[in-house]
Design a protein around this motif. Structure first.
Motif, PDB file in Angstrom:
ATOM      1  N   ILE A  73      15.715  17.131 -16.973  1.00 29.52           N
ATOM      2  CA  ILE A  73      16.829  18.044 -16.644  1.00 29.52           C
ATOM      3  C   ILE A  73      16.303  19.479 -16.608  1.00 29.52           C
ATOM      4  N   ALA A  74      15.498  19.822 -17.619  1.00 31.74           N
ATOM      5  CA  ALA A  74      14.927  21.184 -17.671  1.00 31.74           C
ATOM      6  C   ALA A  74      14.036  21.441 -16.460  1.00 31.74           C
ATOM      7  N   ASP A  75      13.381  20.394 -15.974  1.00 38.64           N
ATOM      8  CA  ASP A  75      12.516  20.555 -14.797  1.00 38.64           C
ATOM      9  C   ASP A  75      13.312  20.668 -13.494  1.00 38.64           C
ATOM     10  N   GLY A  76      14.617  20.477 -13.572  1.00 38.85           N
ATOM     11  CA  GLY A  76      15.469  20.665 -12.400  1.00 38.85           C
ATOM     12  C   GLY A  76      15.454  19.500 -11.425  1.00 38.85           C
ATOM     13  N   VAL A  77      15.343  18.261 -11.950  1.00 37.46           N
ATOM     14  CA  VAL A  77      15.392  17.116 -11.025  1.00 37.46           C
ATOM     15  C   VAL A  77      16.739  17.083 -10.296  1.00 37.46           C
ATOM     16  N   SER A  78      16.733  16.487  -9.116  1.00 43.16           N
ATOM     17  CA  SER A  78      17.969  16.428  -8.318  1.00 43.16           C
ATOM     18  C   SER A  78      18.809  15.201  -8.645  1.00 43.16           C
ATOM     19  N   LEU A  79      18.179  14.201  -9.252  1.00 42.91           N
ATOM     20  CA  LEU A  79      18.901  12.960  -9.564  1.00 42.91           C
ATOM     21  C   LEU A  79      18.136  12.242 -10.666  1.00 42.91           C
ATOM     22  N   LEU A  80      18.878  11.537 -11.522  1.00 48.17           N
ATOM     23  CA  LEU A  80      18.244  10.767 -12.594  1.00 48.17           C
ATOM     24  C   LEU A  80      18.482   9.272 -12.391  1.00 48.17           C
ATOM     25  N   LEU A  81      17.413   8.505 -12.561  1.00 41.67           N
ATOM     26  CA  LEU A  81      17.510   7.038 -12.555  1.00 41.67           C
ATOM     27  C   LEU A  81      17.098   6.576 -13.925  1.00 41.67           C
ATOM     28  N   GLU A  98       0.855  -1.189   0.000  1.00 45.96           N
ATOM     29  CA  GLU A  98       0.000   0.000   0.000  1.00 45.96           C
ATOM     30  C   GLU A  98       0.888   1.236   0.000  1.00 45.96           C
ATOM     31  N   SER A  99       0.404   2.293  -0.638  1.00 43.85           N
ATOM     32  CA  SER A  99       1.224   3.483  -0.544  1.00 43.85           C
ATOM     33  C   SER A  99       0.947   4.158   0.789  1.00 43.85           C
ATOM     34  N   ASN A 100       1.936   4.805   1.275  1.00 41.41           N
ATOM     35  CA  ASN A 100       1.897   5.363   2.601  1.00 41.41           C
ATOM     36  C   ASN A 100       1.934   6.878   2.478  1.00 41.41           C
ATOM     37  N   ASN A 101       0.840   7.500   2.844  1.00 41.27           N
ATOM     38  CA  ASN A 101       0.789   8.937   2.643  1.00 41.27           C
ATOM     39  C   ASN A 101       1.589   9.709   3.678  1.00 41.27           C
ATOM     40  N   GLU A 102       1.813   9.078   4.814  1.00 44.88           N
ATOM     41  CA  GLU A 102       2.592   9.779   5.828  1.00 44.88           C
ATOM     42  C   GLU A 102       4.069   9.554   5.570  1.00 44.88           C
ATOM     43  N   ALA A 103       4.824  10.632   5.465  1.00 45.26           N
ATOM     44  CA  ALA A 103       6.255  10.484   5.235  1.00 45.26           C
ATOM     45  C   ALA A 103       6.884   9.829   6.450  1.00 45.26           C
ATOM     46  N   PRO A 104       7.782   8.847   6.228  1.00 49.35           N
ATOM     47  CA  PRO A 104       8.412   8.189   7.350  1.00 49.35           C
ATOM     48  C   PRO A 104       9.353   9.115   8.118  1.00 49.35           C
ATOM     49  N   ALA A 105       9.741   8.643   9.325  1.00 53.65           N
ATOM     50  CA  ALA A 105      10.551   9.485  10.203  1.00 53.65           C
ATOM     51  C   ALA A 105      11.866   9.897   9.559  1.00 53.65           C
ATOM     52  N   ASP A 106      12.409   9.004   8.684  1.00 53.54           N
ATOM     53  CA  ASP A 106      13.704   9.348   8.092  1.00 53.54           C
ATOM     54  C   ASP A 106      13.524  10.093   6.773  1.00 53.54           C
ATOM     55  N   ASN A 107      12.370  10.675   6.582  1.00 50.43           N
ATOM     56  CA  ASN A 107      12.095  11.428   5.369  1.00 50.43           C
ATOM     57  C   ASN A 107      13.165  12.489   5.129  1.00 50.43           C
ATOM     58  N   LYS A 108      13.946  12.277   4.051  1.00 46.01           N
ATOM     59  CA  LYS A 108      14.992  13.245   3.744  1.00 46.01           C
ATOM     60  C   LYS A 108      14.745  13.865   2.387  1.00 46.01           C
ATOM     61  N   GLY A 109      13.588  13.517   1.806  1.00 46.58           N
ATOM     62  CA  GLY A 109      13.344  13.956   0.441  1.00 46.58           C
ATOM     63  C   GLY A 109      13.236  15.459   0.307  1.00 46.58           C
ATOM     64  N   GLY A 110      12.585  16.069   1.275  1.00 52.01           N
ATOM     65  CA  GLY A 110      12.376  17.508   1.191  1.00 52.01           C
ATOM     66  C   GLY A 110      11.686  17.859  -0.111  1.00 52.01           C
ATOM     67  N   ASP A 111      12.224  18.843  -0.799  1.00 54.04           N
ATOM     68  CA  ASP A 111      11.609  19.271  -2.052  1.00 54.04           C
ATOM     69  C   ASP A 111      12.230  18.591  -3.259  1.00 54.04           C
ATOM     70  N   LYS A 112      13.076  17.630  -3.036  1.00 54.99           N
ATOM     71  CA  LYS A 112      13.835  17.068  -4.163  1.00 54.99           C
ATOM     72  C   LYS A 112      12.960  16.185  -5.056  1.00 54.99           C
ATOM     73  N   THR A 113      13.157  16.360  -6.353  1.00 53.85           N
ATOM     74  CA  THR A 113      12.452  15.513  -7.315  1.00 53.85           C
ATOM     75  C   THR A 113      13.456  14.582  -7.974  1.00 53.85           C
ATOM     76  N   VAL A 114      13.065  13.320  -8.095  1.00 54.41           N
ATOM     77  CA  VAL A 114      13.911  12.333  -8.759  1.00 54.41           C
ATOM     78  C   VAL A 114      13.278  12.000 -10.107  1.00 54.41           C
ATOM     79  N   GLY A 115      14.077  12.058 -11.163  1.00 57.43           N
ATOM     80  CA  GLY A 115      13.583  11.720 -12.502  1.00 57.43           C
ATOM     81  C   GLY A 115      13.836  10.246 -12.788  1.00 57.43           C
ATOM     82  N   ILE A 116      12.786   9.531 -13.148  1.00 62.01           N
ATOM     83  CA  ILE A 116      12.917   8.094 -13.413  1.00 62.01           C
ATOM     84  C   ILE A 116      12.541   7.824 -14.865  1.00 62.01           C
ATOM     85  N   ALA A 117      13.505   7.315 -15.644  1.00 62.02           N
ATOM     86  CA  ALA A 117      13.259   7.026 -17.058  1.00 62.02           C
ATOM     87  C   ALA A 117      13.240   5.513 -17.261  1.00 62.02           C
TER      88      ALA A 117
END
Ligand code: BGC
Length: 396
Positions: free
Chosen positions: A104-112, A38-57
């Motif tokens: 890249i143009a959207d400013g992702v922080s990391l690409l997978l 199930e997806s978990n809407n509450e961010a876990p305690a070790d949530n370090k994502g902040g505002d970062k977006t990850v691009g997944i191709a």
């Protein structure tokens, strides 16, 4: 895998996002609890994502496994507090370049990136590098660029080796008189993994091919001769039909159809079912645990698949990404926190420009007798008749 490759085997270890992942080894059932689906809407305690977006191709939705990869990656990264931009590129290299350019143009922080063609992304990844966006090659190595920082995959050579060793055991090659007939079907030449799979299988059987106990009536024994562009089921079907028509039309016996993965095994098994006159049931190998192939395994049309738990692969990738995004330099020390058995390999994966440090997870064999092991991962369930397996994922 390269014998000198640096190996560290992690035990049953720390888990990512509260998902208790299974430890597994070659031929060993995954143990432990099922991952949370199930997806978990509450961010876990070790949530370090902040505002970062990850691009997944991802390469395509037309091959079953990438749907699962995309879903697991998205879920796990979002649960860890990251935003996700996920794109499928319809197996078209231009489209994948465009999709990554967009990220890249959207400013992702990391690409997978799971590359469609590992050698076509160099220019786009130069742009990523210029903007200090780290790149993780997911499952398939990205070639000819120094912009790729890490590679997360399974031990691809071992996938093929498990297929070859399975055949050796099934035919009892050390004791049986033979000779036995075998035909190979390999993967997409644009996918760096495909050669590893083929070589792993071929090397495991080479001794018996060289000694004449295994015969290849078509004579097709090189990767190039048996490769299947785009891993296409239809192409694998047509190629096998042609082989059967040319070399098995008079009732000659085919003992083994060694297929590198499930999408090709699906086509090969269909050709055998419709066009093969030999009377026996050939051994058909595969890889992935695709639902249609698991049905064929139940029905005796495919004999085995090499299973790669892609939920574990997603978890390992998240661990590497988190480490990079926290400003660390992941190394062998990270292996113990990947959530599954893995090795850290700094020798095997040279992309033409550099050896890419790799985290490689462990694949294992599944036959009709061990389908319950897949259910135990939490990623599959029995259907209402308890006969076939279904996916517990939403999109497959
Ligand atoms: C993956 C396999 C998959 C194949 C086709 C490879 O790169 O490692 O798991 O069967 O692509 O999708």
């Amino acid at each position: 895998m390269n014998a000198t490759a640096k190996k560290l085997v992690a035990g049953l270890m720390a888990l990512t996002m509260g998902a208790s992942l299974a430890a597994c080894g070659t031929d060993v059932a995954p143990a432990g609890n099922a991952p949370t689906q199930e997806s978990n809407n509450e961010a876990p305690a070790d949530n370090k994502g902040g505002d970062k977006t990850v691009g997944i191709a991802m390469p395509t939705k037309s091959l079953e496994r990438w749907n699962r990869d995309g879903e697991y990656l998205k879920q796990q990264f979002e649960d860890a507090g990251y935003k996700v931009e996920l794109k499928y590129s319809d197996n078209k290299t231009d489209q994948q370049n465009n999709d990554i350019q967009g990220m890249i143009a959207d400013g992702v922080s990391l690409l997978l990136i799971a590359a469609i063609d590992g050698s076509t992304l160099s220019q786009t990844l130069d742009d990523a590098k210029a903007q200090n966006i780290p790149v993780i090659a997911y499952d398939r190595l990205i070639m000819n660029t120094d912009a790729v920082s890490y590679y997360v995959s399974f031990d691809n050579y071992t996938v093929g080796k498990l297929q070859g060793e399975f055949v050796k055991k099934q035919l009892d090659l050390d004791n049986a008189d033979g000779p036995f007939n075998i035909e190979f079907t390999a993967g997409d030449p644009a996918d760096n993994n495909a050669g590893f799979f083929f070589n792993g299988a071929y090397d495991a059987l080479k001794f018996y091919i060289d000694s004449g106990k295994l015969v290849i009536p078509s004579g097709k024994k090189t990767f190039e001769q048996v490769a299947t562009p785009s891993w296409s089921t239809d192409t694998a079907f047509e190629n096998m039909q042609n082989t059967l028509a040319s070399f098995y039309a008079k009732g000659e016996i085919l003992d083994v159809a060694l297929c590198s993965n499930d999408s090709t095994a699906l086509g090969v098994a269909k050709a055998i079912t419709t066009d093969y006159a030999g009377g026996n049931t050939p051994i058909v190998t595969g890889q992935d645990g695709d639902i249609a192939n698991l049905r064929n395994i139940v029905d005796g049309i495919q004999t085995m698949t090499v299973y790669k738990n892609v939920n574990d692969e997603a978890a390992a990738t998240l661990a590497v990404a988190k480490s990079i995004l926290s400003g660390e330099t992941p190394d062998e020390g990270l292996v113990s926190s990947l959530g599954a058995d893995a090795t850290y390999d700094v020798e095997s994966y040279n992309n033409g420009v550099k050896v890419v440090p790799s985290y490689l997870l462990v694949p294992y064999v599944i036959t009709k007798n061990d389908l319950q092991k897949l259910v135990d991962t939490g990623l599959y369930k029995w259907d209402s008749d308890n006969k076939y397996l279904e996916s517990t994922a939403e999109t497959t």
